[in-house]
Design a protein around this motif. Structure first.
Motif, PDB file in Angstrom:
ATOM      1  N   TYR A 103       0.852  -1.182   0.000  1.00 17.04           N
ATOM      2  CA  TYR A 103       0.000   0.000   0.000  1.00 17.04           C
ATOM      3  C   TYR A 103       0.891   1.235   0.000  1.00 17.04           C
ATOM      4  CZ  TYR A 103      -4.135  -2.847   0.977  1.00 17.04           C
ATOM      5  OH  TYR A 103      -5.159  -3.760   0.876  1.00 17.04           O
ATOM      6  N   GLU A 104       0.556   2.203  -0.884  1.00 14.04           N
ATOM      7  CA  GLU A 104       1.257   3.494  -0.904  1.00 14.04           C
ATOM      8  C   GLU A 104       0.247   4.571  -0.496  1.00 14.04           C
ATOM      9  OE1 GLU A 104       4.871   1.918  -2.343  1.00 14.04           O
ATOM     10  OE2 GLU A 104       4.434   3.989  -1.751  1.00 14.04           O
ATOM     11  N   LYS A 105       0.537   5.299   0.569  1.00 17.39           N
ATOM     12  CA  LYS A 105      -0.365   6.353   1.076  1.00 17.39           C
ATOM     13  C   LYS A 105      -1.810   5.842   1.156  1.00 17.39           C
ATOM     14  CE  LYS A 105       2.475  10.153  -0.713  1.00 17.39           C
ATOM     15  NZ  LYS A 105       3.394   9.232  -1.473  1.00 17.39           N
ATOM     16  N   GLY A 106      -1.942   4.631   1.638  1.00 17.71           N
ATOM     17  CA  GLY A 106      -3.272   4.069   1.885  1.00 17.71           C
ATOM     18  C   GLY A 106      -3.898   3.335   0.719  1.00 17.71           C
ATOM     19  N   LEU A 107      -3.296   3.473  -0.486  1.00 26.01           N
ATOM     20  CA  LEU A 107      -3.892   2.857  -1.691  1.00 26.01           C
ATOM     21  C   LEU A 107      -3.242   1.500  -1.971  1.00 26.01           C
ATOM     22  CD1 LEU A 107      -6.061   4.278  -3.342  1.00 26.01           C
ATOM     23  CD2 LEU A 107      -4.319   4.946  -4.977  1.00 26.01           C
ATOM     24  N   PHE A 108      -4.036   0.480  -2.261  1.00 31.10           N
ATOM     25  CA  PHE A 108      -3.492  -0.828  -2.651  1.00 31.10           C
ATOM     26  C   PHE A 108      -2.849  -0.669  -4.034  1.00 31.10           C
ATOM     27  CE2 PHE A 108      -2.542  -5.058  -3.146  1.00 31.10           C
ATOM     28  CZ  PHE A 108      -3.305  -5.750  -4.083  1.00 31.10           C
ATOM     29  N   VAL A 109      -1.535  -0.888  -4.110  1.00 33.07           N
ATOM     30  CA  VAL A 109      -0.837  -0.689  -5.382  1.00 33.07           C
ATOM     31  C   VAL A 109      -0.272  -1.976  -5.981  1.00 33.07           C
ATOM     32  CG1 VAL A 109      -0.269   1.728  -5.003  1.00 33.07           C
ATOM     33  CG2 VAL A 109       1.297  -0.053  -4.193  1.00 33.07           C
ATOM     34  N   GLN A 110       0.051  -2.963  -5.169  1.00 32.93           N
ATOM     35  CA  GLN A 110       0.648  -4.187  -5.750  1.00 32.93           C
ATOM     36  C   GLN A 110       0.459  -5.379  -4.821  1.00 32.93           C
ATOM     37  OE1 GLN A 110       5.067  -4.679  -6.114  1.00 32.93           O
ATOM     38  NE2 GLN A 110       4.612  -4.816  -8.316  1.00 32.93           N
ATOM     39  N   GLY A 111       0.221  -6.541  -5.442  1.00 31.46           N
ATOM     40  CA  GLY A 111       0.129  -7.776  -4.664  1.00 31.46           C
ATOM     41  C   GLY A 111       0.933  -8.854  -5.360  1.00 31.46           C
ATOM     42  N   ALA A 112       1.582  -9.719  -4.580  1.00 32.23           N
ATOM     43  CA  ALA A 112       2.464 -10.723  -5.170  1.00 32.23           C
ATOM     44  C   ALA A 112       2.384 -12.041  -4.410  1.00 32.23           C
ATOM     45  CB  ALA A 112       3.909 -10.217  -5.153  1.00 32.23           C
ATOM     46  N   THR A 113       2.696 -13.125  -5.135  1.00 36.78           N
ATOM     47  CA  THR A 113       2.808 -14.438  -4.494  1.00 36.78           C
ATOM     48  C   THR A 113       4.145 -14.484  -3.746  1.00 36.78           C
ATOM     49  OG1 THR A 113       4.005 -15.374  -6.387  1.00 36.78           O
ATOM     50  CG2 THR A 113       1.583 -15.557  -6.407  1.00 36.78           C
ATOM     51  N   ARG A 114       4.305 -15.491  -2.856  1.00 33.18           N
ATOM     52  CA  ARG A 114       5.559 -15.639  -2.126  1.00 33.18           C
ATOM     53  C   ARG A 114       6.685 -16.009  -3.078  1.00 33.18           C
ATOM     54  NH1 ARG A 114       8.473 -19.608  -0.368  1.00 33.18           N
ATOM     55  NH2 ARG A 114       9.777 -19.387   1.493  1.00 33.18           N
ATOM     56  N   GLY A 115       6.345 -16.891  -4.058  1.00 35.20           N
ATOM     57  CA  GLY A 115       7.386 -17.353  -4.990  1.00 35.20           C
ATOM     58  C   GLY A 115       8.428 -18.136  -4.206  1.00 35.20           C
ATOM     59  N   ASP A 116       9.724 -17.788  -4.415  1.00 31.80           N
ATOM     60  CA  ASP A 116      10.795 -18.517  -3.698  1.00 31.80           C
ATOM     61  C   ASP A 116      11.167 -17.790  -2.406  1.00 31.80           C
ATOM     62  OD1 ASP A 116      13.555 -17.233  -5.759  1.00 31.80           O
ATOM     63  OD2 ASP A 116      12.154 -16.277  -4.379  1.00 31.80           O
ATOM     64  N   GLY A 117      10.332 -16.799  -2.039  1.00 34.29           N
ATOM     65  CA  GLY A 117      10.606 -16.051  -0.808  1.00 34.29           C
ATOM     66  C   GLY A 117      11.245 -14.704  -1.099  1.00 34.29           C
ATOM     67  N   SER A 118      12.002 -14.628  -2.231  1.00 36.96           N
ATOM     68  CA  SER A 118      12.623 -13.342  -2.597  1.00 36.96           C
ATOM     69  C   SER A 118      11.934 -12.744  -3.822  1.00 36.96           C
ATOM     70  CB  SER A 118      14.103 -13.542  -2.919  1.00 36.96           C
ATOM     71  OG  SER A 118      14.752 -14.085  -1.793  1.00 36.96           O
TER      72      SER A 118
END
Ligand SMILES: Cc1ccc(Cn2cc(C(N)=O)ccc2=O)c(C)c1
Length: 317
Positions: free
Chosen positions: A123-138
């Motif tokens: 979240y940037e300044k309260g706005l949902f901007v990006q979501g990601a899977t865990r993947g390999d952790g990095s």
């Protein structure tokens, strides 16, 4: 025109609140048809006055395009995996290691281990901007468009915080059974379990498919804790709730490993009553400063452990 703008603002607020009541609190204050009517009014107004359309509007849950592929996301702080405990002795050994390192003044917090897939939301300044899977952790995959379709995820926080939060996306068991029934009717291969169904749904390139799968999400962690001032894991969970996130209410503070063992025993019996699958219990040292003191090994924290339930005997008929 100016009262069109104020009506759009009013509807965006109202529908976001209703959405929160229904999907996060599970306590709607208006009937579904009322919600639906207002949502259609907002859609009409945003079509007529696109200048009033905002990315966090309740009408923006299902993005427009079908993606070609998912882009990669580097996690600022790695998403660690947990060491496992399989019996009482493993838990007592964990407790001994913790006490040896930080002394006897410790509290634990126990949380249900949701059998889904770990995701992180930025979240940037309260706005949902990006979501990601865990993947390999990095490095994970950018599944922002699919996560936006999860109605319990706030598109805007009630405070303009910039932070990264983590949680487990899952498919309720009832939705899993319904989905498999539909798949079998279409002579398609059913999913083996709700975890695979949730993973398969979030990997869809068309957000309309993800949106139709009734996915949900429990948040359990805040990245860069310092920003938020939380001093304990339990305090962090309370903060996540205050920010409008869905957290799992079955968590419990435990002042001793005995109390941890009681909680584990209790949920070993009760897990079938839950509307979602759990594959164990996560036990964490509650104090964040003690977590820092304990640190992490190459891949998992020394301040947490996952008690795993014995794998269910799969009855193949
Ligand atoms: C037609 C329709 C509209 C909405 C919903 C579910 N629902 C209800 C509310 C509500 N009552 O505050 C808010 C958000 C939402 O997603 C259903 C099941 C069917």
């Amino acid at each position: 025109r100016s009262n069109a703008e104020s009506r759009v603002k009013e509807l965006q607020e109202l529908l976001s609140r209703y959405n929160y009541e229904y999907h996060v609190l599970d306590k709607p204050s208006v009937p579904d048809v009322e919600y639906d009517k207002l949502l259609h009014e907002l859609k009409q107004l945003e079509e007529e006055y696109p200048e009033f359309l905002t990315p966090d509007s309740p009408t923006q849950r299902i993005g427009g395009s079908v993606l070609e592929q998912f882009s990669k996301v580097n996690h600022k702080t790695p998403m660690l995996s947990l060491g496992n405990a399989f019996n009482e002795q493993d838990l007592r050994d964990f407790d001994k290691r913790v006490r040896k390192a930080v002394g006897d003044k410790i509290s634990y917090i126990c949380e249900l281990k949701i059998d889904g897939l770990a995701v992180s939301l930025r979240y940037e300044k309260g706005l949902f901007v990006q979501g990601a899977t865990r993947g390999d952790g990095s490095v994970g995959e950018d599944i922002t468009a699919n996560l936006k379709t999860i109605r319990s995820i706030p598109l805007r926080l009630n405070k303009p915080f910039s932070l990264e939060v983590r949680g487990e996306a899952f498919m309720p068991r009832s939705s899993f059974l319904q989905l498999n029934k539909e798949k079998e009717e279409r002579e398609e291969l059913p999913f083996a379990n709700p975890r695979n169904a949730a993973a398969g749904s979030l990997r869809q390139l068309d957000p309309r498919i993800a949106s139709s799968r009734n996915l949900d999400l429990f948040l359990y962690g805040i990245g860069e804790l310092g920003e938020t001032g939380a001093e304990t894991q339990s305090g962090g969970l309370d903060l996540l709730s205050e920010l409008g996130f869905k957290t799992n209410k079955e968590r419990r503070k435990c002042e001793s490993i005995e109390e941890v063992l009681q909680y584990v025993e209790e949920w070993t019996e009760k897990r079938a009553e839950l509307e979602y699958d759990i594959d164990g219990i996560v036990i964490k040292v509650d104090s964040l400063s003690q977590q820092e003191e304990l640190g992490t090994t190459v891949k998992s924290p020394r301040w947490a452990i996952a008690f795993k339930f014995p794998a269910e005997e799969v009855v193949t008929v």
